[in-house]
Design an enzyme around this catalytic site. Structure first.
Site, PDB file in Angstrom:
ATOM      1  N   SER A 291       2.906   2.824-106.598  1.00 48.69           N
ATOM      2  CA  SER A 291       3.775   2.073-107.458  1.00 48.69           C
ATOM      3  C   SER A 291       3.807   3.103-108.949  1.00 48.69           C
ATOM      4  O   SER A 291       2.804   3.872-109.071  1.00 48.69           O
ATOM      5  CB  SER A 291       3.247   0.661-107.803  1.00 48.69           C
ATOM      6  OG  SER A 291       2.035   0.943-108.469  1.00 48.69           O
ATOM      7  N   ASP A 292       4.994   2.715-109.540  1.00 49.03           N
ATOM      8  CA  ASP A 292       4.669   3.231-110.940  1.00 49.03           C
ATOM      9  C   ASP A 292       3.480   2.313-111.681  1.00 49.03           C
ATOM     10  O   ASP A 292       3.347   1.280-111.186  1.00 49.03           O
ATOM     11  CB  ASP A 292       6.224   3.272-111.784  1.00 49.03           C
ATOM     12  CG  ASP A 292       6.078   3.975-112.810  1.00 49.03           C
ATOM     13  OD1 ASP A 292       5.000   4.495-113.430  1.00 49.03           O
ATOM     14  OD2 ASP A 292       7.166   4.438-113.278  1.00 49.03           O
ATOM     15  N   CYS A 293       3.015   2.761-112.653  1.00 50.27           N
ATOM     16  CA  CYS A 293       1.875   2.126-113.471  1.00 50.27           C
ATOM     17  C   CYS A 293       2.168   0.577-113.701  1.00 50.27           C
ATOM     18  O   CYS A 293       2.972   0.465-114.769  1.00 50.27           O
ATOM     19  CB  CYS A 293       1.333   3.132-114.418  1.00 50.27           C
ATOM     20  SG  CYS A 293       0.779   4.429-113.552  1.00 50.27           S
ATOM     21  N   ASP A 294       1.542  -0.081-113.008  1.00 57.39           N
ATOM     22  CA  ASP A 294       1.725  -1.561-112.969  1.00 57.39           C
ATOM     23  C   ASP A 294       3.053  -2.255-112.733  1.00 57.39           C
ATOM     24  O   ASP A 294       3.250  -3.286-113.112  1.00 57.39           O
ATOM     25  CB  ASP A 294       1.236  -2.088-114.667  1.00 57.39           C
ATOM     26  CG  ASP A 294       0.434  -3.463-114.366  1.00 57.39           C
ATOM     27  OD1 ASP A 294       0.011  -3.713-113.538  1.00 57.39           O
ATOM     28  OD2 ASP A 294       0.732  -4.267-115.358  1.00 57.39           O
ATOM     29  N   SER A 295       3.704  -1.378-111.744  1.00 61.33           N
ATOM     30  CA  SER A 295       5.101  -1.928-111.397  1.00 61.33           C
ATOM     31  C   SER A 295       5.250  -3.135-110.780  1.00 61.33           C
ATOM     32  O   SER A 295       5.726  -4.055-110.678  1.00 61.33           O
ATOM     33  CB  SER A 295       5.975  -1.014-111.036  1.00 61.33           C
ATOM     34  OG  SER A 295       5.266  -0.230-109.746  1.00 61.33           O
TER      35      SER A 295
END
Ligand SMILES: *[C@@H]1O[C@H](CO)[C@@H](O)[C@H](O)[C@H]1NC(C)=O
Ligand SMILES: *[C@@H]1O[C@H](CO)[C@@H](O)[C@H](O)[C@H]1NC(C)=O
Ligand SMILES: *[C@@H]1O[C@H](CO)[C@@H](O)[C@H](O)[C@H]1NC(C)=O
Length: 772
Positions: A291-295
């Site tokens: 995932s993108d960071c915290d997506s």
């Protein structure tokens, strides 16, 4: 008193030592299967000669659910019971090893790393050998830092999103607006990074991001965390997915990152059609999806896509996400399993993909000195050869936009004094753009120019925002005294960055006024050098006869100043070409950044995007870039007629589309070969990029032109080179129809290179035509 002082002294020494000796002194590279760990070393997952999937299955069978859940996130804890160290997955290496991710830290034996030009600059070289070579050098430095306990082996680079809108703050990180160039860049850079090793082994694991239709950060009240990109099937296949597909299928990338935004109402990290069906199914990713960071947290907290965090966790894993950048999955996956939203085997599938990558990297092979690339160390970072490649990349990426007179190159004999003016004239970190690290060292433009001639330096503006005009007078004074004037203007991360899209395309503040006034005052020729990631509307300078030359340098990296000076003084003949359209400012009023359509729409007055679909006026077109020499092309050889063989099960051509489905054609090795002669009729040796476009015979459903091949060739003055061009018919001469199906149109395809045309008529081996 004395003892206190002594104790104090020792305390100080300790503090000093601990800052001089960074964490790296205790830190060793994270790995598992230490041969000294007798409890573990003989377990099957540690056996180097077993197949990787058997090793992973063995390891999974030994992990408890709680341990597994911990391993679902980037900051994966140790599993001491099984001799596994903790591991931080998040490192970055967009254009050099970077410390943007927590997995990499500079200091101690690794004070910096080679800072290559920003990607938009390197892309402008159109040199695929260079792209791969940079990847190789970056991964040497990354491996060296890993061996010293200062970096990870999993790099979330490159960014291969399409530079769809000129305002995008992260356009600088990308290879530009063309899907085929972006795809080729992705495949080459990834191959360089990953090492192209036998037997599935990885030097480092790269990651193509951000999948997909992610190219807006924060514009006019819409940010990337809330944006729902509405993308038609046609545009998805034809534009947005092209670089990712190429990255996975040709580049064999070990990871793909899904993005923050939604596509057609579904967060990309929760969409099984994107992750499970496309990346892993159709393209057969051998690796992990992150995932993108915290997506995952973002689509729960900000987009309210699910009612509970457990559903958000379950949706991500069921969609095919394998690793969460951020803590969300470590916190909420247990609850998802407890509520029956997810099975432990779903978690196993995710971990299978991440653990297999760690094994392919050699992280479960113990700490032997014969480990993969185990010999690389501090002396392999910032080597003279690596730094020379950063300089060479900057030289190759510089684009000469205008050269009236010609006033360039300058000559140290005639231009004994040069006025060097502008807010970017003596910059260092500005030159490395974003997602950078700490450079080995810098040469600023002023320093570079000073090696050729005497300089008078005036900043002209306090900074790139240039909110006041009080420094303009002094700059004019300098220009009056000098034999030539070089203005180094443009942008930096205060204008275009992650979180920050631009609101216009003009030079900020009083920059334009400074340029115009200085050009007027200048005794000699005035050269405008633009440092920026995105395009700038410099129509005023293009039209102004007093500004004789314009050069765009992107963000040219640690050696940018040397490269700029080498181009200005002609020791390097510029050969870069723009990888994106330079629109005029008024274009923006017709294209909301939130409209994803690439194709124009006559009814609504929407002008379309990129050179493939937009036909209106521009400052400089995609592919523009001149040289100190002149190159002439002729097509020496190429077929006039080309037959596409079709699978025998398909007998008829559909008369409505007059095109055959790519999936019905026998595509293997099917390419059109051209022989193009490139003659250098100027007086300087130079490298030239051949851009081969095609205009397909399909009217409204295709682009009016599309780059189908490119090649870079060095041609000494007065000589000619024959360049073989191969155009993969199924990939490049096909066009995507409205329902997202890729078809090869039959009929006349107009291939063109500059003014030179070559028509090739494509027919199929079908038996007849069916009317619909
Ligand atoms: C977007 O920009 C606005 C100001 O233009 C700022 O207030 C807001 O915090 C930004 N949002 C994000 C997510 O960066
Ligand atoms: C492409 O880049 C490589 C690596 O820097 C260089 O050796 C080569 O000459 C370049 N090709 C051309 C045609 O300029
Ligand atoms: C031919 O193509 C058109 C457009 O895609 C489609 O609507 C039609 O059904 C096709 N005809 C046949 C016989 O397959």
């Amino acid at each position: 008193m004395a003892t206190t002082t002594l104790a104090h002294y020792f305390f100080l020494v300790l503090i000093i030592l601990s800052t001089l000796w960074p964490a790296a002194i205790n830190a060793r590279r994270p790995f598992a299967c230490d041969p000294r760990n007798v409890a573990v070393k003989d377990l099957p997952f540690c056996k180097v000669n077993l197949p990787i999937d058997a090793r992973v299955r063995d390891l999974l069978s030994r992990l408890t659910l709680k341990e597994k859940l911990g391993l679902l996130v980037d900051n994966a804890p140790a599993v001491p019971r099984l001799g596994m160290d903790e591991y931080e997955w998040w490192s970055e290496a967009l254009h050099g090893v970077s410390n943007v991710g927590p997995g990499t830290k500079f200091g101690g034996a690794f004070p910096g790393a080679t800072a290559f030009p920003q990607v938009i600059t390197t892309a402008s070289s159109f040199n695929t050998t260079l792209w791969e070579e940079i990847g190789r050098v970056v991964s040497d430095e990354a491996r060296a830092m890993y061996n010293g306990g200062a970096a990870g082996l999993t790099y979330w680079s490159p960014n291969v999103n399409i530079f769809r809108d000129p305002r995008w703050g992260r356009g600088q990180e990308t290879p530009g607006e063309d899907p085929i160039v972006a795809g080729e860049y992705a495949a080459r850079y990834v191959r360089g990074l990953q090492g192209n090793l036998p037997g599935d082994r990885l030097k480092v694991a790269a990651c193509c991001k951000h999948y997909t239709a992610y190219d807006l950060d924060n514009w006019s009240g819409t940010d990337r965390f809330h944006f729902n990109a509405k993308v038609s099937k046609q545009e998805m296949k034809d534009t947005f997915e092209v670089p990712f597909r190429q990255c996975v299928m040709q580049g064999k990338v070990a990871s793909v990152m899904c993005s923050y935004n939604q596509v057609n109402g579904i967060p990309t990290c929760a969409d099984p059609r994107l992750l499970r069906d496309t990346i892993r199914g159709a393209w057969r990713l051998n690796g992990y999806i992150v995932s993108d960071c915290d997506s995952v947290g973002v689509y729960f907290d900000k987009q309210h896509y699910t009612a509970t965090p457990e559903e958000a966790a379950a949706d991500a894993i069921k969609a095919g996400l394998d690793l969460d950048c951020g803590p969300f999955l470590a916190i909420h996956t247990q609850g998802a399993v407890d509520r029956g939203l997810l099975k432990e085997t779903d978690v196993d599938s995710a971990l299978f993909n991440t653990l297999a990558v760690q094994m392919r990297l050699g992280m479960f092979d113990g700490d032997s000195t014969t480990a993969l690339f185990g010999n690389l160390g501090p002396r392999d970072v910032c080597t003279p050869a690596n730094q020379e490649l950063a300089l060479e990349a900057a030289r190759q990426g510089i684009v000469l936009l205008k050269n009236h007179g010609p006033s360039l190159p300058l000559s140290p004999r005639r231009h004994r004094t040069v006025a060097v003016i502008g807010p970017n004239s003596d910059v260092t970190v500005t030159m490395i753009g974003n997602y950078a690290g700490i450079a080995c060292g810098y040469t600023s433009p002023l320093q570079g120019i000073s090696r050729y001639t005497k300089t008078i330096h005036e900043p002209g503006c306090p900074d790139v925002k240039c909110k006041n005009a009080h420094l303009i007078k002094d700059a004019m004074g300098a220009a009056r005294q000098a034999d030539a004037t070089v203005l180094i203007m443009g942008l930096d991360q205060s204008i275009e960055a992650e979180f920050l899209d631009r609101d216009g395309l003009l030079l900020p503040g009083y920059q334009q006024e400074l340029v115009t006034k200085v050009a007027k005052a200048s005794k000699g020729p005035t050269i405008l050098v633009l440092m920026s990631g995105g395009p700038i509307d410099v129509s005023f300078a293009e039209k102004d006869p007093r500004i004789s030359s314009i050069v765009w340098v992107g963000y040219p990296g640690q050696a940018g100043g040397t490269a700029i000076a080498d181009v200005l003084f002609g020791t390097h003949n510029p050969g870069g070409k723009l990888p994106m359209t330079w629109y005029k400012q008024d274009y923006l009023s017709k294209v909301p950044m939130t409209t994803m359509d690439m194709r124009s729409n006559k009814a609504s007055g929407y002008p379309g995007r990129t050179y493939r679909f937009y036909k209106g006026p521009v400052v400089y077109p995609f592919g523009h870039g001149i040289s100190y020499s002149t190159f002439i092309h002729t097509v020496a050889d190429g077929p006039a007629l080309f037959t596409v063989p079709v699978d025998g099960r398909h007998k008829y051509l559909n008369s409505t589309t007059n095109a055959i489905r790519v999936t019905h054609a026998k595509c293997g090795g099917l390419s059109i070969g051209l022989q193009v002669d490139v003659k250098n009729v100027g007086s300087k040796d130079g490298s030239h990029t051949l851009l081969v476009y095609s205009t397909p015979p399909v009217g409204h459903w295709g682009p009016h032109k599309q780059l189908v091949a490119f090649a870079k060739v060095h041609v000494p003055a007065g000589t000619q080179q024959r360049v073989p061009i191969n155009i993969h018919v199924c990939k490049f001469l096909s066009v995507v129809d409205k329902s997202g199906i890729r078809r090869i149109p039959m009929g006349e395809h107009n291939l063109h290179i500059g003014d030179v045309k070559h028509m090739v008529s494509i027919q199929s081996s079908l038996l007849g035509v069916i009317k619909s």
